[in-house]
Write a protein that holds these residues in place. Structure first.
Motif, short mmCIF file in Angstrom:
data_model
loop_
_atom_site.label_atom_id
_atom_site.label_comp_id
_atom_site.label_asym_id
_atom_site.label_seq_id
_atom_site.Cartn_x
_atom_site.Cartn_y
_atom_site.Cartn_z
N GLU A 114 -24.46 -25.62 3.98
CA GLU A 114 -24.43 -24.24 4.64
C GLU A 114 -25.76 -23.63 4.42
O GLU A 114 -26.39 -23.07 5.33
N ALA A 115 -26.54 -23.74 3.33
CA ALA A 115 -27.99 -23.09 3.02
C ALA A 115 -28.72 -23.65 3.87
O ALA A 115 -29.56 -22.86 4.68
N LEU A 116 -28.70 -25.14 4.35
CA LEU A 116 -29.61 -25.57 5.58
C LEU A 116 -29.32 -24.93 6.87
O LEU A 116 -30.30 -24.85 7.51
N ALA A 117 -28.01 -24.93 7.19
CA ALA A 117 -27.65 -24.37 8.32
C ALA A 117 -28.31 -22.85 8.48
O ALA A 117 -28.65 -22.60 9.75
N ARG A 118 -28.44 -22.13 7.45
CA ARG A 118 -28.80 -20.70 7.61
C ARG A 118 -30.37 -20.66 7.58
O ARG A 118 -30.98 -19.86 8.19
N SER A 119 -31.11 -21.89 7.12
CA SER A 119 -32.48 -21.50 7.08
C SER A 119 -33.00 -21.86 8.15
O SER A 119 -32.61 -22.39 9.12
N ALA A 145 -38.59 -25.85 8.51
CA ALA A 145 -38.59 -27.17 9.22
C ALA A 145 -37.92 -28.20 8.26
O ALA A 145 -37.10 -29.24 8.77
N GLU A 146 -38.19 -28.39 7.07
CA GLU A 146 -37.47 -29.39 6.01
C GLU A 146 -36.00 -29.22 6.19
O GLU A 146 -35.25 -30.16 6.27
N ALA A 147 -35.28 -27.90 6.36
CA ALA A 147 -33.87 -27.67 6.60
C ALA A 147 -33.45 -28.02 7.77
O ALA A 147 -32.50 -28.90 7.83
N ALA A 148 -33.98 -27.79 9.05
CA ALA A 148 -33.80 -28.53 10.19
C ALA A 148 -33.83 -29.91 10.38
O ALA A 148 -32.83 -30.48 10.81
N TRP A 149 -34.80 -30.41 9.62
CA TRP A 149 -34.97 -31.74 9.56
C TRP A 149 -33.71 -32.52 8.92
O TRP A 149 -33.07 -33.50 9.29
N LEU A 150 -33.33 -32.00 7.74
CA LEU A 150 -32.22 -32.55 6.84
C LEU A 150 -31.00 -32.26 7.52
O LEU A 150 -30.17 -33.50 7.70
N SER A 151 -30.92 -31.22 8.15
CA SER A 151 -29.38 -30.93 9.01
C SER A 151 -29.32 -31.97 10.27
O SER A 151 -28.21 -32.44 10.57
#
Ligand SMILES: Nc1ncnc2c1ncn2[C@@H]1O[C@H](COP(=O)(O)OP(=O)(O)OP(=O)(O)O)[C@@H](O)[C@H]1O
Ligand SMILES: [Mg+2]
Length: 674
Positions: free
Chosen positions: A40-45, A48-54
Motif C-alpha cells: 500500500e505504501a508503495l502505491a501511495r508514493s 521512483a523506487e516505489a514505482a519500480w518496486l510496484s
C-alpha cells in the motif's frame, strides 16, 4: 512471402501492443516479495523506487499473488534459473534460501535494486538485503512454526558458504546477506577466478608426461569420474609435476582442476563458498600441502562440493581422509626407455638422449626444463645440437631453486689429473663411480631379495684426515657423473626446535631427488652420529631424530656423499646403510711427490732431487701442499718457483701445525733464511 515480411515486422513494433512481459525469473519473485511487504505504501508514493518496486510486483502477480506464481515457477523451472535450481536441489535449499540467493546475486548487477533496498530498509540497512527485511518478505514461505530468518541464517546455503553475511557486529536483523562475486558469476554460467586458488589448464604443454604416467593418469581419472566423492593423493615428485598430473587427470576425466593450498582449506572462512563455486564450474579441486616428516592432515571436506578431490603432497607426512585411508599414487621417475624418449623430445635427435637416460634419473618435468635450457645454450653458441656440457650447465642454472638456502653449490669441474690417489683409493673411487652410473638399473637384474627393496640411491662415506682430498674427490665424482654438487650447510640444517632439523633435511633431500643433484655432507658425524643412551628427555628426542635421519637417508634416491675424520663416530645402524666407505689415507712419499707436481704445474724450477727431498721430508696432506705451493708462488712472484720458495712455504705450514720441520728440511730452511 513470410520470410521477407518478418524483419519489417520486427523493426516496427506496433505502438498500441504492449511489449510482452518476459517470463519472470527467481530474482523477480524475490523482488516481488520485497515489494509485497509495503504494497500500500508503495502505491501511495511518488518516488521512483516505489514505482519500480510496484511495477516488479505487477509483473509477477498476473494471475495470483507472488507466492502462488512462485510455486508454479518452481514446478516448471526456466532455463535462466537452471543453475540455481539445480544447486538448490543438490544442496536441499529451502525456497526462502533460494530467493535470498537470487536476490543477493541480483543486487550485485542491478543498481535500481540497490536503490530500492535502501528505500525499503531506511533508516537501518543499506543497499544489500538485511536478514530483517528477508524475514518479513519471505515469511509466507516459512513453515508455520519456523521463521524465515532462521532458515536463511542457519540453512544449508549459509553452512556451505553460498550465502555470506556482513555487518555482523550489528543485531542479527541488520546483518546483510551477500554472495561472493565468483559465485554470482558461476550462477550466471560465467567462469571466473576464486581468490587464492589457481585454475590449471588442460593437459599442460609445458611438461610432456611419459607414456606410463599418462596411462596411469587416465586410470585414476576413470575412477574419479565414475564414483561420487572419491579422492586421490598424488605423492612425491616436484610441486610442478604434481600440478601437471592433477591437471592431466582432470583433463582425462573431461574436467579442469583448481588448485588451492591445504592450509587455506583448514580455515573455514577462507574457503567458504569455494566448494559450491568449484561444483558450479564443474572443477575438480586439488588441495595441496608440503608436509614435514611426522605431520598429518585430514583431507578437508569442501562444503557444498561432493565430487572427486585430488590431494597433493611431497614425500613426507601423511594425508588421510576421515576414514583414515586415501588411495595414493606415489610419483617416481619414469623408467629408462621413457626417459630416453623424453630426452630426445627435449633435445632433438642424437645419442645424447640415450646417454642421459642411462646415467641419470631425471623426471619428466625436469627433462623438459633442462632440455629447453640446453637448447638455448647451444643456440647462443650457434650450435645445432646441445651437448652434455650444455645439459650440465642447464642443470646448474636451474638446480638452485629450493637448495640454495640449505646447501652451497660446489661448481668447480675437477679433471682426472687434479686428483692424486694411492692405487687403492683409485680403485675405490672407480668402483664408486661405477656404482653411481649403474644405480638406476642395478636392482632390476638381481634376485628377488634385492628387487623387493631396491633403492637406487648411493650413499658413500669418505673417511680421512683433513686435507686428504675428500671434498676434491666429491667434485671429481660429480664432474665424471655430470651432476651438480651441493655441499650441505649443516649449521643451517640443524635447529634447536623440535622437528625442524628433520623438516629441513626432508626438504633438502626431496629437492635433491627432484633436481637430481649430488649432496655432500661435510662432518656428517655431527648429524648421523651415535645414538646416545637415554638419560634425559632430550636424549630420547635426539635419538628419534637420528632414527628419522637413518630411515630417510636410506630411502634417498640420489647420490649422497658424507665426509668425516673418523668412522668410529658413526652409529652402527648407519654404517650398515652406507653403500660404500672409502678411506682417504695420508699420502705416502710417492703420492706426496705427485701432489707437489700436480700443484706446482709445469713452470717450476725444482730439480728431481729437490722434489724427492720435499716429498720424502715433509709428511703433509694435500691440503697443506696446496697452501705451501700458494705461499711459495707468492714469494717467487714472476720467476719460476724454486726450492727455497717451497721450503719457506713448507716451514710456514709446519709452524701453523705447531710442528718442527724435519731435520733435512730444517737445514735447507736455515740455509734459505741465512
Ligand atoms: N688427493 C689429492 N689430490 C690432489 N690434491 C689434493 C688431494 N688432497 C688434497 N688436495 C689438495 O688439498 C686441497 C684441500 O683438499 P680437500 O678440501 O679435498 O680436503 P678434505 O679431505 O675435504 O679436508 P677436510 O676434511 O678438512 O674438509 C684440495 O683443493 C687440493 O688442492
Ligand atoms: Mg672437505
Amino acid at each position: 512471402m513470410r520470410s521477407a515480411e518478418a524483419p519489417e515486422a520486427l523493426a516496427r513494433p506496433a505502438a498500441d501492443v504492449p511489449a510482452p512481459t518476459p517470463t519472470p525469473t527467481l530474482r523477480d519473485f524475490a523482488i516481488a516479495a520485497l515489494a509485497a511487504t509495503a504494497r500500500e505504501a508503495l502505491a501511495r508514493s511518488t518516488d521512483a523506487e516505489a514505482a519500480w518496486l510496484s511495477e516488479r510486483l505487477r509483473r509477477v502477480e498476473t494471475q495470483d499473488d507472488w507466492r502462488g506464481a512462485l510455486q508454479r515457477h518452481l514446478a516448471a523451472g526456466t532455463a535462466r534459473d537452471e543453475r540455481l535450481l539445480g544447486l538448490a536441489a543438490r544442496l536441499g535449499l529451502h525456497p526462502a534460501e533460494v530467493l535470498a540467493v537470487a536476490l543477493a546475486c541480483a543486487v550485485e548487477d542491478d543498481v535500481m535494486l540497490g536503490r530500492a533496498l535502501v528505500y525499503l530498509q531506511a533508516p537501518a540497512g543499506g543497499s544489500r538485503p538485511t536478514l530483517g527485511l528477508l524475514d518479513t518478505a519471505f515469511a509466507p514461505l516459512a513453515e508455520p512454526d519456523a521463521r524465515a530468518i532462521d532458515v536463511i541464517a542457519g540453512g544449508a546455503a549459509a553452512r556451505c558458504g553460498l550465502l555470506g553475511f556482513g555487518n555482523d557486529a550489528a543485531p542479527r536483523p541488520e546483518h546483510n546477506v551477500m554472495l561472493a562475486p565468483p559465485l554470482c558469476l558461476a550462477l550466471a554460467g560465467i567462469e571466473s577466478e576464486w581468490p587464492g586458488a589457481t585454475l590449471l589448464g588442460g593437459a599442460q604443454a609445458c611438461c610432456p608426461l611419459s607414456e606410463s604416467m599418462r596411462a596411469e593418469a587416465a586410470r585414476h581419472a576413470e575412477r574419479l569420474a565414475s564414483a561420487g566423492s572419491v579422492a586421490l593423493l598424488l605423492r612425491g615428485g616436484s610441486p610442478a609435476e604434481r600440478r601437471v598430473l592433477a591437471a592431466e587427470i582432470a583433463h582425462a576425466a573431461g574436467r579442469r582442476t583448481v588448485l588451492v593450498a591445504g592450509e587455506r582449506c583448514e580455515s573455514r572462512p577462507e574457503v567458504a563458498g569455494f566448494g559450491v563455486w568449484a561444483a558450479l564450474n564443474g572443477l575438480i579441486p586439488a588441495v595441496s600441502w608440503e608436509l614435514g616428516p611426522g605431520e598429518r592432515r585430514i583431507l578437508p571436506r569442501l562444503a557444498g562440493y561432493d565430487g572427486p578431490l585430488i590431494a597433493l603432497n611431497g614425500q613426507d607426512g601423511s594425508i588421510v581422509d576421515e576414514a583414515g585411508a586415501l588411495l595414493a599414487w606415489t610419483l617416481a621417475p619414469p623408467p629408462r626407455e621413457e626417459r630416453a624418449a623424453l630426452w630426445s623430445r627435449a633435445l632433438g635427435p642424437g645419442t645424447l638422449a640415450q646417454e642421459l637416460a642411462a646415467l641419470h634419473r631425471h623426471r619428466a618435468g625436469r627433462i623438459a626444463q633442462l632440455g629447453a635450457q640446453a637448447r638455448q645454450l647451444a643456440a647462443l653458441d650457434q650450435r645445432e645440437q646441445p651437448t652434455r656440457e650444455d645439459v650440465l650447465a642447464a642443470a646448474w642454472s636451474v638446480a638452485g631453486a629450493g637448495l640454495d638456502a640449505l646447501a652451497e653449490p660446489l661448481a668447480d669441474a675437477i679433471p682426472d689429473e687434479a686428483l692424486v690417489t694411492t692405487p687403492q683409493l683409485a680403485r675405490d673411487l672407480a668402483a664408486l663411480l661405477a656404482r653411481c652410473r649403474q644405480r638406476d638399473a642395478l636392482g632390476a637384474r638381481l634376485g628377488p631379495s634385492i628387487r623387493a627393496r631396491y633403492h637406487p640411491g648411493v650413499k658413500a662415506l669418505l673417511c680421512g684426515p683433513s686435507g686428504a682430498g675428500k671434498t676434491l674427490a666429491a667434485g671429481w665424482l660429480a664432474t665424471r657423473l655430470g651432476l651438480p654438487l651441493y655441499r650441505v650447510d649443516l649449521a643451517s640444517i640443524t635447529s634447536k626446535y623440535i622437528g625442524e632439523t628433520e623438516k629441513n633435511l626432508a626438504q633438502l633431500l626431496a629437492h635433491a631427488e627432484q633436481a637430481e643433484v649430488m649432496l655432500l655432507f661435510d662432518e656428517a658425524d655431527s648429524l648421523f652420529g651415535k645414538r646416545t643412551e637415554v638419560k634425559e628427555s632430550n636424549d630420547r628426542y635426539a635419538n628419534a631424530q637420528t632414527n628419522y635421519l637413518l630411515q630417510r637417508i636410506e630411502s634417498f634416491d640420489g647420490v649422497a656423499l658424507l665426509t668425516s675424520n673418523s668412522r668410529s663416530r658413526f652409529d652402527a645402524a648407519f654404517m650398515r646403510r652406507l653403500d660404500v666407505v672409502i678411506d682417504f689415507p695420508l699420502p705416502g712419499p710417492q703420492e706426496r711427490r705427485a701432489l707437489w707436481l700436480s700443484h706446482l704445474g709445469e713452470r717450476h724450477g725444482l730439480t728431481q732431487y729437490e722434489l724427492n727431498r720435499i716429498a720424502a721430508g715433509a709428511d703433509l696432506a694435500g691440503g697443506h701442499v696446496r697452501n705451501a705451493v700458494l705461499a711459495a708462488a707468492v714469494q717467487a712472484g714472476e720467476r719460476p718457483i724454486g726450492f727455497a720458495d717451497v721450503v719457506c712455504g713448507i716451514a710456514a705450514e709446519f709452524r701453523k701445525l705447531g710442528r718442527q720441520l724435519p731435520p733435512d728440511l730444517l737445514a735447507a730452511s736455515d740455509a734459505v733464511t741465512r
